[in-house]
Design a protein around this motif. Structure first.
Motif, mmCIF file in Angstrom:
data_model
loop_
_atom_site.group_PDB
_atom_site.id
_atom_site.type_symbol
_atom_site.label_atom_id
_atom_site.label_comp_id
_atom_site.label_asym_id
_atom_site.label_seq_id
_atom_site.Cartn_x
_atom_site.Cartn_y
_atom_site.Cartn_z
ATOM 1 N N MET A 256 0.696 -0.844 0.152
ATOM 2 C CA MET A 256 -0.039 -0.154 0.482
ATOM 3 C C MET A 256 1.185 1.182 -0.138
ATOM 4 N N PHE A 257 0.706 2.057 -1.324
ATOM 5 C CA PHE A 257 1.222 3.227 -1.145
ATOM 6 C C PHE A 257 0.765 4.810 0.023
ATOM 7 N N ARG A 258 2.046 4.521 0.895
ATOM 8 C CA ARG A 258 1.166 5.539 1.728
ATOM 9 C C ARG A 258 2.253 6.613 2.186
ATOM 10 N N ARG A 259 1.976 8.184 1.865
ATOM 11 C CA ARG A 259 2.549 9.264 2.071
ATOM 12 C C ARG A 259 3.234 9.624 3.540
ATOM 13 N N ILE A 260 4.408 9.949 4.331
ATOM 14 C CA ILE A 260 4.907 9.364 5.035
ATOM 15 C C ILE A 260 6.000 11.466 5.688
ATOM 16 N N LEU A 261 5.761 11.692 5.960
ATOM 17 C CA LEU A 261 5.935 12.802 7.293
ATOM 18 C C LEU A 261 6.825 12.367 8.067
ATOM 19 N N ILE A 262 8.397 13.307 8.399
ATOM 20 C CA ILE A 262 9.576 12.703 9.246
ATOM 21 C C ILE A 262 9.980 13.787 9.540
ATOM 22 N N THR A 263 9.223 14.375 11.591
ATOM 23 C CA THR A 263 9.431 14.936 11.842
ATOM 24 C C THR A 263 10.950 14.725 12.173
ATOM 25 N N GLY A 264 11.949 16.331 12.482
ATOM 26 C CA GLY A 264 13.454 15.916 12.962
ATOM 27 C C GLY A 264 14.087 15.492 11.820
ATOM 28 N N ALA A 265 13.629 15.715 10.565
ATOM 29 C CA ALA A 265 14.523 14.218 9.867
ATOM 30 C C ALA A 265 15.791 15.276 9.249
ATOM 31 N N ALA A 266 16.518 16.474 10.062
ATOM 32 C CA ALA A 266 17.861 16.849 9.660
ATOM 33 C C ALA A 266 18.959 15.980 10.939
ATOM 34 N N GLY A 267 17.571 15.892 11.869
ATOM 35 C CA GLY A 267 18.550 15.718 13.196
ATOM 36 C C GLY A 267 19.192 13.926 12.698
ATOM 37 N N ASP B 90 19.616 22.591 7.564
ATOM 38 C CA ASP B 90 21.297 22.325 7.413
ATOM 39 C C ASP B 90 20.950 20.914 8.855
ATOM 40 N N PRO B 91 21.896 19.517 8.303
ATOM 41 C CA PRO B 91 21.928 18.549 9.538
ATOM 42 C C PRO B 91 22.160 18.876 11.011
ATOM 43 N N GLU C 152 29.541 13.383 8.923
ATOM 44 C CA GLU C 152 29.359 13.736 7.765
ATOM 45 C C GLU C 152 29.549 13.212 6.461
ATOM 46 N N GLY C 153 29.663 11.586 6.631
ATOM 47 C CA GLY C 153 29.317 11.243 5.295
ATOM 48 C C GLY C 153 27.241 10.952 5.418
ATOM 49 N N MET C 154 26.569 11.058 6.218
ATOM 50 C CA MET C 154 25.109 11.321 6.658
ATOM 51 C C MET C 154 24.610 12.128 5.923
ATOM 52 N N LYS C 155 25.237 13.756 5.718
ATOM 53 C CA LYS C 155 24.220 14.172 5.238
ATOM 54 C C LYS C 155 23.720 14.112 4.568
ATOM 55 N N LEU C 156 21.729 14.609 4.654
ATOM 56 C CA LEU C 156 21.066 14.608 3.758
ATOM 57 C C LEU C 156 20.673 15.822 2.971
ATOM 58 N N ARG C 157 20.510 15.429 1.214
ATOM 59 C CA ARG C 157 19.438 16.940 0.355
ATOM 60 C C ARG C 157 18.108 16.413 0.749
ATOM 61 N N PRO D 187 14.690 16.421 -1.385
ATOM 62 C CA PRO D 187 14.203 17.572 -2.973
ATOM 63 C C PRO D 187 13.711 18.300 -3.018
ATOM 64 N N PRO D 188 13.451 19.168 -3.937
ATOM 65 C CA PRO D 188 12.686 19.942 -3.932
ATOM 66 C C PRO D 188 11.453 19.478 -3.892
ATOM 67 N N GLY D 189 10.508 19.968 -2.665
ATOM 68 C CA GLY D 189 8.713 19.775 -2.197
ATOM 69 C C GLY D 189 8.923 19.257 -1.698
ATOM 70 N N GLY D 190 9.908 18.597 -0.958
ATOM 71 C CA GLY D 190 9.968 17.327 0.177
ATOM 72 C C GLY D 190 10.782 17.404 1.194
ATOM 73 N N MET D 191 10.708 18.807 1.667
ATOM 74 C CA MET D 191 11.406 19.355 2.786
ATOM 75 C C MET D 191 10.320 20.746 3.057
ATOM 76 N N PHE D 192 9.595 20.428 4.517
ATOM 77 C CA PHE D 192 9.223 21.603 4.761
ATOM 78 C C PHE D 192 9.852 22.096 6.570
ATOM 79 N N ARG D 193 10.491 23.585 6.171
ATOM 80 C CA ARG D 193 11.538 23.732 6.729
ATOM 81 C C ARG D 193 10.211 24.910 7.877
ATOM 82 N N GLU D 194 10.231 24.533 9.230
ATOM 83 C CA GLU D 194 9.087 24.435 10.044
ATOM 84 C C GLU D 194 9.434 24.124 11.482
ATOM 85 N N ASP D 195 9.001 25.028 12.433
ATOM 86 C CA ASP D 195 9.379 25.315 13.376
ATOM 87 C C ASP D 195 8.516 24.686 14.591
ATOM 88 N N LEU D 196 7.653 23.847 14.366
ATOM 89 C CA LEU D 196 6.712 23.115 15.141
ATOM 90 C C LEU D 196 6.362 23.915 16.591
#
Length: 151
Positions: free
Chosen positions: A1-12, A39-40, A46-51, A53-62
């Motif tokens: 089943m296809f799901r849309r998942i939101l990960i909070t704290g994704a830069a951690g 920013d991570p 260093e080798g685990m830093k993520l980029r 994709p456009p439109g896939g990251m929400f910069r929000e302070d919960l």
């Protein structure tokens, strides 16, 4: 089943690992990231830093964002890992980032119709327990010799 998942704290550190796991399985998941910054965290090697994709990251302070309900629209599952993990963090930062932010996220998710939230806690919850069993044995790598009642 296809799901849309939101990960909070994704830069951690942990959030990044969870994000990477779901993002690899694009046939089953559309994965979105949410964090205060792209920013991570300083804890991310260093080798685990993520980029993201456009439109896939929400910069929000919960704790203060007025867009949380909008961000949650259409999301099936939230994996909530955003938190203040430092044991030495001021009480105000822990209350803001671990309590206020979580409460606001849950309220927005409920209004948006998100049916499932997976909450990951922080080491702050366990502060002071490291010297007590069974946590002491676990930390010291003595799981096979933990007190019987703790197994």
């Amino acid at each position: 089943m296809f799901r849309r998942i939101l990960i909070t704290g994704a830069a951690g550190f942990v959030g990044g690992l969870v994000y990477r796991h779901f993002a690899r399985d694009a046939a089953n998941y559309q994965t979105f990231a949410l964090d205060r910054s792209e920013d991570p965290s300083a804890r991310v090697p260093e080798g685990m830093k993520l980029r993201f994709p456009p439109g896939g990251m929400f910069r929000e302070d919960l704790a203060v964002s007025d867009r949380l309900e909008e961000v949650c629209q259409g999301i099936d599952v939230i994996v909530h890992l955003a938190a203040e993990p430092r044991l030495e963090a001021p009480e105000e930062a822990v209350a803001r980032d671990n309590v206020t932010a979580t409460t606001r996220l849950y309220e927005a998710a409920s209004r948006a119709g998100v049916r499932k939230i997976i909450l990951g806690s922080t080491i702050v919850v366990m502060a002071g327990y490291g010297c007590q069993e069974p946590f002491r044995s676990i930390q010291e790598g003595r799981r096979n010799r933990m007190p019987l009642l703790a197994r």
